[in-house]
Design a protein around this motif. Structure first.
Motif, PDB file in Angstrom:
ATOM      1  N   ASP A  79       3.983  -6.507 -15.159  1.00 25.87           N
ATOM      2  CA  ASP A  79       5.118  -6.504 -14.169  1.00 25.87           C
ATOM      3  C   ASP A  79       4.403  -6.323 -12.881  1.00 25.87           C
ATOM      4  N   GLU A  80       4.012  -7.143 -11.991  1.00 24.81           N
ATOM      5  CA  GLU A  80       3.287  -6.881 -11.104  1.00 24.81           C
ATOM      6  C   GLU A  80       3.986  -6.302  -9.863  1.00 24.81           C
ATOM      7  N   GLU A  81       5.397  -7.009  -9.976  1.00 27.64           N
ATOM      8  CA  GLU A  81       6.235  -6.498  -8.827  1.00 27.64           C
ATOM      9  C   GLU A  81       6.607  -4.950  -8.966  1.00 27.64           C
ATOM     10  N   GLY A  82       6.935  -4.644 -10.465  1.00 28.51           N
ATOM     11  CA  GLY A  82       7.352  -3.458 -10.915  1.00 28.51           C
ATOM     12  C   GLY A  82       5.968  -2.340 -10.603  1.00 28.51           C
ATOM     13  N   LEU A  83       4.943  -2.610 -10.344  1.00 21.95           N
ATOM     14  CA  LEU A  83       3.588  -2.001 -10.204  1.00 21.95           C
ATOM     15  C   LEU A  83       3.322  -1.719  -8.848  1.00 21.95           C
ATOM     16  N   ARG A  84       3.866  -2.671  -7.884  1.00 21.43           N
ATOM     17  CA  ARG A  84       3.316  -2.683  -6.535  1.00 21.43           C
ATOM     18  C   ARG A  84       3.851  -1.611  -5.904  1.00 21.43           C
ATOM     19  N   PRO A  85       2.971  -0.962  -5.027  1.00 19.63           N
ATOM     20  CA  PRO A  85       3.654   0.309  -4.168  1.00 19.63           C
ATOM     21  C   PRO A  85       4.780  -0.117  -3.360  1.00 19.63           C
ATOM     22  N   VAL A  86       5.758   0.981  -3.399  1.00 19.86           N
ATOM     23  CA  VAL A  86       6.694   0.982  -2.874  1.00 19.86           C
ATOM     24  C   VAL A  86       6.708   0.895  -1.408  1.00 19.86           C
ATOM     25  N   LYS A  87       7.972   0.357  -0.749  1.00 23.13           N
ATOM     26  CA  LYS A  87       7.921   0.185   0.609  1.00 23.13           C
ATOM     27  C   LYS A  87       8.603   1.702   1.158  1.00 23.13           C
ATOM     28  N   SER A  88       7.810   2.264   2.132  1.00 25.32           N
ATOM     29  CA  SER A  88       8.173   3.697   2.732  1.00 25.32           C
ATOM     30  C   SER A  88       7.254   3.486   4.018  1.00 25.32           C
ATOM     31  N   GLY A  89       7.775   4.189   4.909  1.00 29.55           N
ATOM     32  CA  GLY A  89       7.096   4.636   6.295  1.00 29.55           C
ATOM     33  C   GLY A  89       5.952   5.256   6.030  1.00 29.55           C
ATOM     34  N   ALA A  90       5.557   5.640   7.220  1.00 27.22           N
ATOM     35  CA  ALA A  90       4.224   6.621   7.358  1.00 27.22           C
ATOM     36  C   ALA A  90       4.736   7.853   6.879  1.00 27.22           C
ATOM     37  N   VAL A  91       3.811   8.846   6.430  1.00 25.23           N
ATOM     38  CA  VAL A  91       4.272  10.177   5.960  1.00 25.23           C
ATOM     39  C   VAL A  91       3.615  11.178   6.794  1.00 25.23           C
TER      40      VAL A  91
ATOM     41  N   ARG B   7      -3.502   0.440  -9.413  1.00 27.41           N
ATOM     42  CA  ARG B   7      -2.478   1.110 -10.246  1.00 27.41           C
ATOM     43  C   ARG B   7      -3.433   1.459 -11.783  1.00 27.41           C
ATOM     44  N   THR B 115       5.908  -4.537 -20.286  1.00 25.98           N
ATOM     45  CA  THR B 115       7.396  -4.887 -20.076  1.00 25.98           C
ATOM     46  C   THR B 115       7.796  -4.732 -18.436  1.00 25.98           C
ATOM     47  N   LYS B 117       9.011  -2.844 -15.374  1.00 32.14           N
ATOM     48  CA  LYS B 117       8.901  -1.559 -14.622  1.00 32.14           C
ATOM     49  C   LYS B 117       9.775  -1.200 -13.776  1.00 32.14           C
ATOM     50  N   ARG B 119      10.554   0.901 -10.467  1.00 38.47           N
ATOM     51  CA  ARG B 119       9.597   1.498  -9.682  1.00 38.47           C
ATOM     52  C   ARG B 119      10.277   3.008  -9.017  1.00 38.47           C
ATOM     53  N   GLY B 242      -2.128   9.187   8.672  1.00 33.11           N
ATOM     54  CA  GLY B 242      -0.585   9.223   8.400  1.00 33.11           C
ATOM     55  C   GLY B 242      -0.143   7.776   7.882  1.00 33.11           C
ATOM     56  N   CYS B 243      -0.798   6.852   7.554  1.00 37.75           N
ATOM     57  CA  CYS B 243      -0.255   5.864   7.203  1.00 37.75           C
ATOM     58  C   CYS B 243       0.721   5.626   5.962  1.00 37.75           C
ATOM     59  N   GLY B 244       0.454   6.631   5.111  1.00 45.23           N
ATOM     60  CA  GLY B 244       1.396   6.676   4.124  1.00 45.23           C
ATOM     61  C   GLY B 244       1.180   5.805   2.413  1.00 45.23           C
ATOM     62  N   ARG B 248       2.742   5.744  -1.263  1.00 47.41           N
ATOM     63  CA  ARG B 248       3.229   4.231  -1.612  1.00 47.41           C
ATOM     64  C   ARG B 248       2.642   3.925  -2.838  1.00 47.41           C
TER      65      ARG B 248
END
Lengths: 142, 478
Positions: A79-91, B7, B115, B117, B119, B242-244, B248
């Motif tokens: 599930d490539e979509e499910g394993l993609r990094p989440v979208k969030s801003g800089a930390v 991953r 299956t 996933k 997130r 600090g790109c994060g 992510r």
């Protein structure tokens, strides 16, 4: 792409169904056994017969799920979509706290002191005793 | 596709996880024999969550040991377990979760199933706080409360939740053909824990390391030390922009690299375009493109030496825990008459009140032998049932409660003030009664003899008052 999604959907459904049916089978055996136990207090709740009767029903599903898993893994279906990094801003950048080394040394010395104290007050022997003669209920045998 | 690649865990970590799982469970012949390891190495706690009732386990689970220590803290402070946890926390922190924990490996393998996933999201971040509640309630509050207020040992996390106990302990012991007698003791506790196990394993398939992220109290403890631990991932502030990208790419609910949720798996290293992240042990760089990293050939040599040493350690562990250890249990040479239908071999043992219990003297009466220990809650609870039966039939029932030779606290002091009248004894150092009655590594156990000394019941697990009454009725006619 669509085939991939159907495969993932099927495998997800199989896994969920297997877990659900395993749980239902355990509850079913428990209910059945409990009913017998009220009649005869010495009767076991779980018997090899009850387990194998339910196991026979679940075996095809288990094999199907395992087969799908093998095929999916071999074909590298994910599930490539499910394993993609989440979208969030800089930390914000975080560095390790100042005086980290001092704190670590103090804690390390404290740990060694506690272990020595525990060996002398019999704590280590307690751990050994409880690990070699086990309370059955604590691991779910009850 | 790059994301998918990122991953995948780096191969060295998978190998180390597998290696660690083997080292945690080096008593492999336990699987063949269906018996747990009972050698002296079990005084040491292992770093990962690994149930000590697993037939292959060679060390004690730190979480089980902590709960037991807290439950017994009214008598003896658990400095030893606290010290061990502190030591693991300060040196490795949650690197243990990412690299050494056998449950972590299992969860990652399950997550590899093809299956859909789930997130990480705000919901999973909130759920990740749940493990602190589990730690506070099930690992600390309940064992302390029940131990101090009711004087009963109750490791609540092991008893109600722990999937490692159900999977590694209960199910592996039950799956051995020689342990079919254990089926007789299963009931509500097993059913509830089995259902919980199914839910947890299912969650791990869909959601990365669900148990580790949301429920594991051991991870919660180690997380407290993550800021100070010696080994772990570190960010070079001079390179980080600090790109994060690290956060992510991370499967855990981290807010920044190295926080309490970080398991130091070093997955983020691949995601960092600035090459600002490295895995370090103090100032030594173990992985990553740090300036301080040793030159490639030197590093390769060091890795090879480490690999060789690790292989030697594993071979020695496998040899020791399966063949050489003098603590390995040997099967009894001859039958002691402990099976149903046989006449139990006679014995004498000194009771705690100074009298002697002689089995031959109980002929003509129903005799019940109970094997127990002070730290076993079901054992302590059922003693009241035996006492009630002895009071009901004072002239027709002979009961002896034999405490395991492994004593963690003074049984006489433990029994003081409870008002039980049945005779109690502590088994001899040579496990006289234990060996005669086919006592095992699981508690409690009850053996019922009829009037002619013939065994009519020899079962591991606790008994109910109803079962005891039925056993008495059955033995009384024999």
């Amino acid at each position: 792409m669509k085939k991939r999604k159907i495969f993932l959907l099927l495998q997800s459904a199989l896994c969920a169904a297997l877990a659900l049916l395993l749980a239902v089978a355990a509850l079913g055996i428990y209910r059945e056994g409990l009913a017998e136990k009220t009649e005869n207090p010495l009767a076991p709740v779980y018997t090899a017969e009850r387990i194998s009767a339910r196991g026979r029903l679940l075996l095809p599903l288990l094999l199907l799920t395992a087969g799908f898993a093998l095929v999916g893994t071999a074909l590298r279906i994910r599930d490539e979509e499910g394993l993609r990094p989440v979208k969030s801003g800089a930390v914000p950048r975080k560095t390790r706290p100042a005086g980290e080394k001092t704190v670590r040394i103090v804690l390390l010395l404290g740990a060694l002191g506690l272990i020595a104290l525990g060996v002398f007050n019999g704590g280590a022997q307690d751990v050994l005793g409880k690990a070699i003669r086990i309370c059955t209920e604590c691991i779910g045998l009850g | 596709m790059d994301n998918v690649k990122s991953r995948r865990r780096p191969a060295p970590r998978q190998l180390i996880q597998l290696y660690s799982a083997l080292l945690h469970n080096a008593h492999l012949k336990g699987f063949l024999e269906g018996e747990i390891y009972q050698g002296s190495a079990k005084f040491a706690c292992v770093p990962g969550l690994n149930c000590y009732s697993c037939p292959a386990a060679v060390g004690a689970c730190p979480l089980g040991a902590l709960q037991n220590a807290l439950a017994a803290s009214g008598r003896r402070a658990g400095w030893y377990v606290l010290g061990i946890l502190l030591l693991f926390g300060v040196t490795l922190g949650r690197t243990i979760c990412g690299w050494l924990c056998p449950m972590g490996l299992l969860q990652e393998l399950l997550h590899r199933l093809p299956t859909f996933k789930i997130r990480k999201s705000r919901v999973t971040v909130i759920l990740s706080r749940l493990k602190y509640a589990v730690l506070a309630v099930f690992v600390i509050a309940i064992p302390l409360w029940v131990g101090l207020a009711r004087d009963l040992p109750l490791p609540a996390f092991c008893r109600y939740i722990c999937p490692a106990g159900t999977l590694e302990g209960a199910l592996t012991l039950l799956s051995h053909p020689g342990n079919t007698a254990l089926l007789g003791m299963l009931g509500a506790a097993f059913t509830s824990k089995f259902v919980i196990l199914c839910v947890i394993l299912l969650a791990c398939i869909f959601c990365y390391r669900s148990f580790c992220r949301f429920l594991c109290p051991l991870g919660a403890i180690y997380g407290l030390f993550n800021r100070f631990c010696l080994v772990g991932v570190q960010v070079d502030p001079a390179r980080c922009n600090g790109c994060g990208a690290c956060v992510r790419a991370c499967g855990m609910d981290v807010r920044h690299v190295g926080d309490a949720e970080c398991i130091h798996c070093a997955q983020c290293m691949e995601a960092c375009a600035q090459k600002a992240i490295s895995l370090k042990a103090g100032k030594i760089t173990l992985m990553g493109s740090d300036k301080a990293a040793p030159a490639a050939p030197k590093r390769k040599r060091a890795v090879r030496i480490a690999q060789g040493a690790a292989l030697l350690v594993l071979c020695f562990a496998l040899l020791w825990f399966n063949v050489l250890d003098p603590g390995l249990k040997t099967p009894p040479a001859a039958s002691t008459g402990s099976a149903v239908g046989e006449v139990l071999t006679d014995f004498r043992i000194e009771c705690l009140d100074g009298t002697e219990f002689h089995l031959a003297d109980t002929r003509g009466r129903v005799t019940i032998l109970n094997l127990w220990a002070t730290y076993c809650k079901p054992c302590v609870e059922e003693l009241a049932y035996f006492d009630a039966l002895a009071r009901q039939y004072p002239d027709d029932v002979a009961i002896l409660a034999v405490h395991s030779s492994v004593v963690t606290e003074d049984p006489a002091a433990f029994l003081e003030g409870r008002g039980w009248t049945i005779p109690f004894a502590v088994d001899t150092a040579e496990d006289l009664v234990w060996n005669l009655a086919d006592g095992s590594s699981v508690l409690p156990q009850t053996i019922v003899l009829n009037r002619s000394g013939e065994v009519i019941y020899n079962q591991k697990g606790s008994v109910t008052p109803e079962a005891l009454a039925a056993l008495y009725a059955r033995a009384a006619v024999g």
